[in-house]
Enzyme design. Structure first.
Site, mmCIF file in Angstrom:
data_model
loop_
_atom_site.group_PDB
_atom_site.id
_atom_site.type_symbol
_atom_site.label_atom_id
_atom_site.label_comp_id
_atom_site.label_asym_id
_atom_site.label_seq_id
_atom_site.Cartn_x
_atom_site.Cartn_y
_atom_site.Cartn_z
ATOM 1 N N ALA A 159 2.859 1.357 3.619
ATOM 2 C CA ALA A 159 3.758 0.254 3.984
ATOM 3 C C ALA A 159 3.414 -0.977 3.167
ATOM 4 O O ALA A 159 2.414 -1.020 2.445
ATOM 5 C CB ALA A 159 3.626 -0.049 5.474
ATOM 6 N N GLN A 160 4.267 -1.985 3.260
ATOM 7 C CA GLN A 160 3.979 -3.289 2.674
ATOM 8 C C GLN A 160 4.358 -4.371 3.670
ATOM 9 O O GLN A 160 5.133 -4.133 4.595
ATOM 10 C CB GLN A 160 4.688 -3.471 1.344
ATOM 11 C CG GLN A 160 6.191 -3.501 1.388
ATOM 12 C CD GLN A 160 6.767 -3.465 -0.025
ATOM 13 O OE1 GLN A 160 6.361 -2.656 -0.864
ATOM 14 N NE2 GLN A 160 7.730 -4.346 -0.296
ATOM 15 N N VAL A 161 3.782 -5.562 3.478
ATOM 16 C CA VAL A 161 3.916 -6.633 4.457
ATOM 17 C C VAL A 161 4.569 -7.848 3.810
ATOM 18 O O VAL A 161 4.181 -8.259 2.708
ATOM 19 C CB VAL A 161 2.535 -7.027 5.028
ATOM 20 C CG1 VAL A 161 2.684 -8.138 6.057
ATOM 21 C CG2 VAL A 161 1.849 -5.817 5.655
ATOM 22 N N LYS B 163 5.764 -5.723 8.718
ATOM 23 C CA LYS B 163 5.224 -4.527 8.061
ATOM 24 C C LYS B 163 6.318 -3.469 7.998
ATOM 25 O O LYS B 163 6.880 -3.076 9.023
ATOM 26 C CB LYS B 163 4.019 -4.009 8.852
ATOM 27 C CG LYS B 163 3.235 -2.898 8.180
ATOM 28 C CD LYS B 163 1.978 -2.586 8.996
ATOM 29 C CE LYS B 163 1.126 -1.504 8.341
ATOM 30 N NZ LYS B 163 -0.109 -1.238 9.131
ATOM 31 N N ASP C 290 -11.659 0.639 9.808
ATOM 32 C CA ASP C 290 -11.705 0.108 8.447
ATOM 33 C C ASP C 290 -12.016 -1.392 8.452
ATOM 34 O O ASP C 290 -11.219 -2.201 7.948
ATOM 35 C CB ASP C 290 -10.372 0.367 7.744
ATOM 36 C CG ASP C 290 -10.501 0.362 6.228
ATOM 37 O OD1 ASP C 290 -11.636 0.452 5.730
ATOM 38 O OD2 ASP C 290 -9.468 0.269 5.542
ATOM 39 N N ALA D 151 0.854 -1.188 0.000
ATOM 40 C CA ALA D 151 0.000 0.000 0.000
ATOM 41 C C ALA D 151 0.886 1.232 0.000
ATOM 42 O O ALA D 151 2.115 1.137 -0.025
ATOM 43 C CB ALA D 151 -0.933 -0.011 1.203
ATOM 44 N N SER D 152 0.255 2.387 0.052
ATOM 45 C CA SER D 152 1.016 3.633 -0.052
ATOM 46 C C SER D 152 1.870 3.919 1.169
ATOM 47 O O SER D 152 2.894 4.585 1.071
ATOM 48 C CB SER D 152 0.052 4.794 -0.292
ATOM 49 O OG SER D 152 -0.923 4.828 0.732
#
Length: 501
Positions: free
Chosen positions: A91-93, A107, A240, A88-89
Site C-alpha cells: 500500500a501507499q499513504v 492508506k 516491526d 510500499a509493495s
C-alpha cells in the site's frame, strides 16, 4: 548443475527472488528470520531483500478510494496530496484533510493484490514440492508449515479490517501510557482497500535523537513497557518496531505507526513466555528449557538432554555479563536454533516475536547505546508477574481449574473405554494415535490423582480442626489445609499452562 555440495550462491538466490516479485520477496524475508533453518550466509543475504516499488499513479489511487468509499475524492476530502508520504509493495499513504478540518493519513492498498498473492502462493507450494523431490534434505526444514504460516500472515497484513481492529486493541491498552499516542482509525473513511487514520504530525525518532539524545532512555523504556504490556495483557505485539515506525510528536510523546505486521500469542504461550523470560534473566537453563518446551508445538523425537545442553551453553555465554549488555533477542535466536537442532517445532509466533525483539534491541542500542534497557524488561516482568498472580487472577484460575478437573474426571473413563474397545475389536489404528491417546490418559490420571491427594489433605486438615482439641492438632490441621490448597493451585496453574489436551 546443482549437487549436494553445489548450492547456488546466496547473492544469486536473493536476486532471483527479487525478480519473482512481491510474494516471493515476502517469503524470502520470512526465511531470513529462520536462522534455525538456513545457513547464516543465506539468512544474511535474504535480509537484504527489499520490496520497493514505484508509487501508484493518482488515478489508480482515486479509483480505489471512490470505489470503496462510494463518493468522489473531492467530496470525501477538502484536500488530498497527490504525492504519497510513502509507498510500499502492499500500500501507499497520502496525507489528506477531512471536511471538518482534521488532518488524516489515507492508506490505499494496491489493486489486484489478493489475486497476485493467491497465484504466487500456489507457485511457491509447487516449488516446495519440487524442491523436496530434488533435494530430500529439504523435508527436514518443514517448509510446508513455514509456507502455510507465511500465507496466513501475509493475508492478515493485507487485510485492512484486521489492521483496524488491531489498532483499536492497542489503543485500548494505553490508558496508563501518558507518553504514547497511537493514531486512531477514522471508521467512516475506512473500507475495503482504504484505511484512514488520524495524522501523526511528528518526526522519526532516529532524526529526533540526533537533536535530543538525552530523551532517548525514557523513550526506550516506554517502548519496552508497551511491548511487555500488550504481549502479556492482550497477546499482541508490534512485529516491526523500527525507527521508521516510531515518531516523536511536537509535545514529546511517542507515536507508534503501521500495524500491518503484528503477532498474536495465545494464553498458553504467554504463560510459558513469562517463565522463559524470567529464566533467561536469571540464567536458569533448566527452567528455560522447560518453559521453552511448554511453549513450543508438540514435536516428535525431541532430544531433551541435548536441548538442555545447548540451552545451558547459550545461557553460559551471558553468565557474568553486565545486565545492560545482554540481548534477549539473541538468546531467543539461540533457543530457536537449539530447538530445531534437537527436534522441536518452533511456534511461528515465537519466531516472529524473536525478530521483533531483535529489531527493538537494535533500535535501542542505536539511539541509547549506554542505556540499561534490560532493567526495564526486568521491572516490567516483575510487575506483570505480580499482577498475574494477584488474588483476583488466582481466584479466576481456581474456578477454571475446577472446571478442568471436572472435565478430566469425565474424560479419563471415556479414554479408557475407547482404548479397551479398540483392543477388543482388534482395531488399534495407527500406533502414533494410540500413543497419543495413552499419553493423554496418562496425563489425565496423573493430574487427577495429584488433585485428589491435595484435596484429601484439605479434607483431613478440616476434620482435625473440627473434631479434635489441642493446639498441636489445630496447627497440624491448618498446615495440612495450607499445603493442600497450595498444591491444588500449583496443579491448576500447571494444567492451564499446558492448555487443553
Amino acid at each position: 548443475m546443482l549437487g549436494k555440495q553445489h548450492l547456488p550462491p546466496p547473492k544469486s538466490v536473493r536476486e532471483a527472488i527479487e525478480e519473482l516479485g512481491l510474494t516471493f520477496i515476502k517469503f524470502g524475508q520470512v526465511l531470513a528470520m529462520r536462522r534455525d533453518l538456513l545457513p547464516d550466509a543465506y539468512s544474511n543475504e535474504l535480509e537484504l531483500l527489499h520490496d520497493q516499488v514505484p508509487a501508484m499513479g493518482i488515478e489508480s489511487v482515486r479509483a480505489t478510494i471512490e470505489a470503496d468509499l462510494g463518493a468522489p475524492l473531492s467530496t470525501l476530502f477538502s484536500s488530498f496530496e497527490e504525492t504519497p508520504l510513502g509507498a510500499a509493495s502492499i500500500a501507499q499513504v497520502h496525507k489528506a484533510t477531512l471536511p471538518d478540518g482534521r488532518p488524516v493519513a489515507v492508506k490505499v492498498r494496491r489493486p489486484g493484490l489478493n489475486e497476485l498473492i493467491t497465484r504466487d502462493i500456489s507457485a511457491l507450494t509447487y516449488l516446495v514440492l519440487a524442491g523436496e523431490k530434488l533435494f530430500p534434505r529439504l523435508r527436514a526444514f518443514d517448509l510446508h508449515t513455514v509456507l502455510r504460516e507465511f500465507s496466513a500472515g501475509l493475508n492478515r497484513e493485507t487485510d485492512f479490517g484486521h489492521e483496524a481492529r488491531t489498532i483499536t486493541i492497542f489503543r485500548g491498552t494505553m490508558a496508563e501510557f501518558s507518553d504514547l499516542w497511537i493514531p486512531g482509525v477514522v471508521a467512516d473513511y475506512s473500507k475495503g482497500s482504504v484505511l484512514t487514520l488520524e495524522f501523526s504530525a511528528g518526526e522519526r525518532i532516529d532524526f529526533f535523537a540526533r537533536r535530543c539524545p538525552e530523551m532517548m532512555p525514557e523513550a526506550m523504556n516506554t517502548l519496552v513497557r508497551l511491548m511487555m504490556q500488550t504481549i502479556f495483557e492482550e497477546g499482541l505485539f508490534h512485529a516491526d518496531p523500527h525507527p521508521g515506525n516510531v515518531f516523536v510528536l511536537p509535545d514529546g510523546r511517542l507515536s507508534l505507526l503501521d500495524f500491518g505486521s503484528t503477532g498474536e500469542l495465545d494464553e498458553r504461550i504467554r504463560e510459558s513466555l513469562s517463565l522463559l523470560l524470567e529464566a533467561v534473566i536469571n540464567g536458569d537453563a533448566r527452567a528455560a528449557t522447560e518453559a521453552y518446551l511448554e511453549m513450543a508445538t508438540d514435536s516428535e523425537h525431541v532430544n531433551r538432554v541435548a536441548l538442555l545442553g545447548d540451552i545451558k551453553a547459550a545461557l553460559y555465554e551471558i553468565r557474568g555479563v553486565n545486565l545492560s549488555e545482554i540481548s534477549i533477542g539473541k538468546v531467543f535466536e539461540a533457543l530457536v536454533r537449539a530447538g530445531t537442532r534437537n527436534g522441536v517445532r518452533n511456534p511461528s509466533e515465537f519466531v516472529l516475536l524473536t525478530r521483533a525483539v531483535v529489531i527493538l534491541e537494535s533500535m535501542i542500542r542505536q539511539l541509547a547505546p549506554n542505556h540499561n534497557y534490560m532493567e526495564s524488561f526486568r521491572q516490567q516482568l516483575s510487575r506483570l508477574t505480580e499482577k498475574h498472580f494477584s488474588q483476583t487472577r488466582i481466584a479466576e484460575k481456581s474456578v477454571r481449574f475446577t472446571r478442568d478437573l471436572e472435565r478430566l474426571v469425565l474424560d479419563a473413563p471415556a479414554d479408557t473405554r475407547r482404548i479397551l474397545r479398540r483392543i477388543a475389536e482388534g482395531n488399534l489404528g495407527r500406533l502414533p494415535r494410540l500413543e497419543s491417546m495413552g499419553d493423554r490418559l496418562g496425563r489425565n490420571l496423573e493430574r487427577l490423582s495429584g488433585a485428589i491427594a491435595y484435596a484429601a489433605l484439605v479434607i483431613s486438615g478440616s476434620m482435625l480442626l473440627l473434631t479434635t482439641a489441642g493446639d498441636w492438632h489445630h496447627s497440624l490441621g491448618e498446615m495440612m489445609i495450607g499445603v493442600g490448597i497450595l498444591g491444588i493451585l500449583i496443579t491448576g496453574l500447571g494444567v492451564l499452562r499446558r492448555g487443553h489436551d
